[in-house]
Motif scaffolding. Structure first.
Motif, PDB file in Angstrom:
ATOM      1  N   PRO A 231       0.804  -1.221   0.000  1.00  0.00           N
ATOM      2  CA  PRO A 231       0.000   0.000   0.000  1.00  0.00           C
ATOM      3  C   PRO A 231       0.844   1.282   0.000  1.00  0.00           C
ATOM      4  O   PRO A 231       0.536   2.240  -0.702  1.00  0.00           O
ATOM      5  N   ARG A 232       1.903   1.283   0.792  1.00  0.00           N
ATOM      6  CA  ARG A 232       2.740   2.486   0.845  1.00  0.00           C
ATOM      7  C   ARG A 232       3.442   2.726  -0.494  1.00  0.00           C
ATOM      8  O   ARG A 232       3.609   3.870  -0.925  1.00  0.00           O
ATOM      9  N   SER A 233       3.838   1.662  -1.153  1.00  0.00           N
ATOM     10  CA  SER A 233       4.492   1.810  -2.463  1.00  0.00           C
ATOM     11  C   SER A 233       3.531   2.373  -3.501  1.00  0.00           C
ATOM     12  O   SER A 233       3.925   3.177  -4.358  1.00  0.00           O
ATOM     13  N   LEU A 234       2.269   1.965  -3.431  1.00  0.00           N
ATOM     14  CA  LEU A 234       1.277   2.499  -4.355  1.00  0.00           C
ATOM     15  C   LEU A 234       1.117   4.000  -4.140  1.00  0.00           C
ATOM     16  O   LEU A 234       1.118   4.783  -5.106  1.00  0.00           O
ATOM     17  N   LEU A 235       0.980   4.421  -2.879  1.00  0.00           N
ATOM     18  CA  LEU A 235       0.844   5.849  -2.599  1.00  0.00           C
ATOM     19  C   LEU A 235       2.089   6.608  -3.038  1.00  0.00           C
ATOM     20  O   LEU A 235       2.000   7.720  -3.571  1.00  0.00           O
ATOM     21  N   LYS A 236       3.250   6.004  -2.829  1.00  0.00           N
ATOM     22  CA  LYS A 236       4.515   6.641  -3.223  1.00  0.00           C
ATOM     23  C   LYS A 236       4.529   6.911  -4.729  1.00  0.00           C
ATOM     24  O   LYS A 236       4.937   7.983  -5.191  1.00  0.00           O
ATOM     25  N   ARG A 237       4.076   5.926  -5.499  1.00  0.00           N
ATOM     26  CA  ARG A 237       4.070   6.073  -6.957  1.00  0.00           C
ATOM     27  C   ARG A 237       3.108   7.171  -7.407  1.00  0.00           C
ATOM     28  O   ARG A 237       3.444   7.995  -8.271  1.00  0.00           O
ATOM     29  N   ILE A 238       1.927   7.208  -6.821  1.00  0.00           N
ATOM     30  CA  ILE A 238       0.941   8.220  -7.216  1.00  0.00           C
ATOM     31  C   ILE A 238       1.380   9.602  -6.748  1.00  0.00           C
ATOM     32  O   ILE A 238       1.177  10.607  -7.446  1.00  0.00           O
ATOM     33  N   THR A 239       2.030   9.672  -5.584  1.00  0.00           N
ATOM     34  CA  THR A 239       2.566  10.945  -5.100  1.00  0.00           C
ATOM     35  C   THR A 239       3.632  11.476  -6.052  1.00  0.00           C
ATOM     36  O   THR A 239       3.680  12.683  -6.346  1.00  0.00           O
ATOM     37  N   LYS A 240       4.474  10.582  -6.524  1.00  0.00           N
ATOM     38  CA  LYS A 240       5.534  10.989  -7.466  1.00  0.00           C
ATOM     39  C   LYS A 240       4.911  11.557  -8.738  1.00  0.00           C
ATOM     40  O   LYS A 240       5.390  12.562  -9.293  1.00  0.00           O
ATOM     41  N   GLU A 241       3.839  10.941  -9.212  1.00  0.00           N
ATOM     42  CA  GLU A 241       3.138  11.448 -10.397  1.00  0.00           C
ATOM     43  C   GLU A 241       2.560  12.836 -10.127  1.00  0.00           C
ATOM     44  O   GLU A 241       2.667  13.743 -10.954  1.00  0.00           O
ATOM     45  N   CYS A 242       1.985  13.001  -8.945  1.00  0.00           N
ATOM     46  CA  CYS A 242       1.416  14.297  -8.566  1.00  0.00           C
ATOM     47  C   CYS A 242       2.489  15.383  -8.572  1.00  0.00           C
ATOM     48  O   CYS A 242       2.294  16.481  -9.118  1.00  0.00           O
ATOM     49  N   GLU A 243       3.612  15.071  -7.983  1.00  0.00           N
ATOM     50  CA  GLU A 243       4.697  16.062  -7.890  1.00  0.00           C
ATOM     51  C   GLU A 243       5.318  16.348  -9.253  1.00  0.00           C
ATOM     52  O   GLU A 243       5.767  17.470  -9.516  1.00  0.00           O
ATOM     53  N   SER A 244       5.309  15.355 -10.141  1.00  0.00           N
ATOM     54  CA  SER A 244       5.834  15.588 -11.494  1.00  0.00           C
ATOM     55  C   SER A 244       4.953  16.556 -12.280  1.00  0.00           C
ATOM     56  O   SER A 244       5.409  17.186 -13.237  1.00  0.00           O
ATOM     57  N   LEU A 245       3.688  16.681 -11.864  1.00  0.00           N
ATOM     58  CA  LEU A 245       2.777  17.640 -12.496  1.00  0.00           C
ATOM     59  C   LEU A 245       2.908  19.035 -11.897  1.00  0.00           C
ATOM     60  O   LEU A 245       2.224  19.974 -12.328  1.00  0.00           O
ATOM     61  N   GLY A 246       3.786  19.169 -10.892  1.00  0.00           N
ATOM     62  CA  GLY A 246       4.044  20.475 -10.292  1.00  0.00           C
ATOM     63  C   GLY A 246       3.257  20.781  -9.043  1.00  0.00           C
ATOM     64  O   GLY A 246       3.213  21.931  -8.596  1.00  0.00           O
ATOM     65  N   PHE A 247       2.631  19.759  -8.426  1.00  0.00           N
ATOM     66  CA  PHE A 247       1.768  19.986  -7.263  1.00  0.00           C
ATOM     67  C   PHE A 247       2.395  19.424  -5.986  1.00  0.00           C
ATOM     68  O   PHE A 247       3.069  18.396  -6.007  1.00  0.00           O
ATOM     69  N   HIS A 248       2.115  20.093  -4.887  1.00  0.00           N
ATOM     70  CA  HIS A 248       2.415  19.573  -3.556  1.00  0.00           C
ATOM     71  C   HIS A 248       1.102  19.090  -2.952  1.00  0.00           C
ATOM     72  O   HIS A 248       0.191  19.896  -2.721  1.00  0.00           O
ATOM     73  N   PRO A 249       0.948  17.782  -2.671  1.00  0.00           N
ATOM     74  CA  PRO A 249      -0.308  17.270  -2.105  1.00  0.00           C
ATOM     75  C   PRO A 249      -0.319  17.362  -0.586  1.00  0.00           C
ATOM     76  O   PRO A 249       0.512  16.765   0.097  1.00  0.00           O
ATOM     77  N   GLU A 250      -1.253  18.119  -0.053  1.00  0.00           N
ATOM     78  CA  GLU A 250      -1.398  18.306   1.397  1.00  0.00           C
ATOM     79  C   GLU A 250      -2.634  17.532   1.865  1.00  0.00           C
ATOM     80  O   GLU A 250      -3.744  17.780   1.368  1.00  0.00           O
TER      81      GLU A 250
END
Length: 338
Positions: free
Chosen positions: A1-20
């Motif tokens: 589960p943590r690896s899945l979130l890590k991957r999606i977070t990386k995608e989010c940050e590659s789009l220029g966003f900080h997810p809070e």
């Protein structure tokens, strides 16, 4: 589960966003032990306090040692709380974790659930994060709050000063993505047989695919009290959820809306969200929800085919185990009269 979130977070940050993100939890406390639960066969349990005292100073002061241990030990463990109070129901508390980057938020949420159980043991108390332990009492939510910021965290990208609801176009696309993807990913938000006992009308948990500003009967609640605190609350998850998976699902479906520039063409619900069924209702059981997810191209796109196949199989196995179980309800209904 943590690896899945890590991957999606990386995608989010590659789009220029900080997810809070932040998750809040409700849970029930009992004056029981693992041994007494077994001896009582999980029946006639003694709640920590009686009555339906939400936000009660009296009920927390009655167990002040437990209350202060929760607040202080969680803080020492790196889990700062924005709030800790009683909720409506006998012996039920709610903890709101301070928001942070989505990975830190998920780590805190996972550790909080285990830490609360261990702190409770010290006081002769048992804590449960079941979504619905008693049909006559409120369920326990695990709502997720979220917003996207610019990379240096100086601007909340969900805030739109000129919009009637103070929502930016990005916020609307993110919400549209969550609305669109919800039926495809529901078993992540409601992962157990018991989860669906909470998702019933009139229990402050959603049953319809709806959104509104500051409306707790809808699946998604927009909060727009100020530029810094404008955010989306995903209200479907219960306290029985895996925080890594829940935050991954919320973020992935929101990003889906942004990447595809989905319009927010579902109007905000005015009034009672339980009666607003024009955009669809949430499946009422784990089997139906899982059968939708396992065949969903949307779910595969969000999480990968490997994840969806494995996760769906685990949920179908859960349904199989329940289907062969003889419950108290069946005994009471059929034992004598059939």
């Amino acid at each position: 589960p943590r690896s899945l979130l890590k991957r999606i977070t990386k995608e989010c940050e590659s789009l220029g966003f900080h997810p809070e993100f932040a998750q809040e939890f409700e849970w029930f406390n009992f004056r029981e032990t693992p041994q007494s639960l077994q001896e009582k066969s999980f029946a006639r349990l003694e709640t920590l306090t009686p009555g339906m005292f939400g936000y009660s100073i009296l009920r927390t002061s009655e167990n002040s040692d437990f209350y202060y241990d929760l607040f202080n030990l969680l803080m020492q463990f790196g889990i700062p709380l924005e709030g800790l109070h009683t909720e409506t129901g006998p012996g039920v508390y709610e903890a709101a974790i301070l928001h942070d980057h989505v990975m830190e938020a998920a780590d805190r949420a996972v550790l909080l659930k285990t830490a609360i159980k261990e702190i409770a043991y010290k006081h002769g108390i048992m804590a449960t994060f079941m979504a619905k332990w008693n049909e006559n009492l409120p369920g326990c939510g695990g709502h997720v709050h979220q917003s996207l910021w610019n990379k240096d965290k100086t601007e909340n990208l969900f805030y739109g000063a000129d919009d009637a609801n103070k929502m930016s176009d990005l916020h609307k696309q993110y919400l549209a993505g969550q609305l669109y993807c919800l039926p495809h990913i529901l078993p992540i938000y409601a992962p157990t047989i018991n989860s669906y006992k909470r998702l019933v009308e009139g229990a402050w948990a959603p049953t319809t695919i709806t959104w509104a500003v500051e409306n707790r009967t809808t699946a998604f609640r927009v909060i727009n009290t100020s530029p810094a605190y404008t955010r989306l609350e995903t209200r479907i998850p219960g306290s029985d959820t895996n925080p890594y998976l829940v935050m991954a699902a919320a973020l992935a479906s929101g990003l889906y809306g942004i990447k595809n520039k989905l319009p927010l063409d579902i109007p905000a619900t005015a009034g009672n969200g339980y009666h607003d069924t024009k955009n669809g209702i949430i499946p009422s059981n784990l089997l139906d929800a899982t059968n939708i997810m396992k065949d969903s191209k949307i779910a595969n796109e969000l999480f990968s085919e490997g994840f969806v196949d494995h996760y769906a199989k685990t949920r179908l196995w859960e349904c199989k185990q329940f289907a062969k179980s003889v419950t108290d309800w069946e005994l009471k209904r059929y034992f004598e009269i059939i």
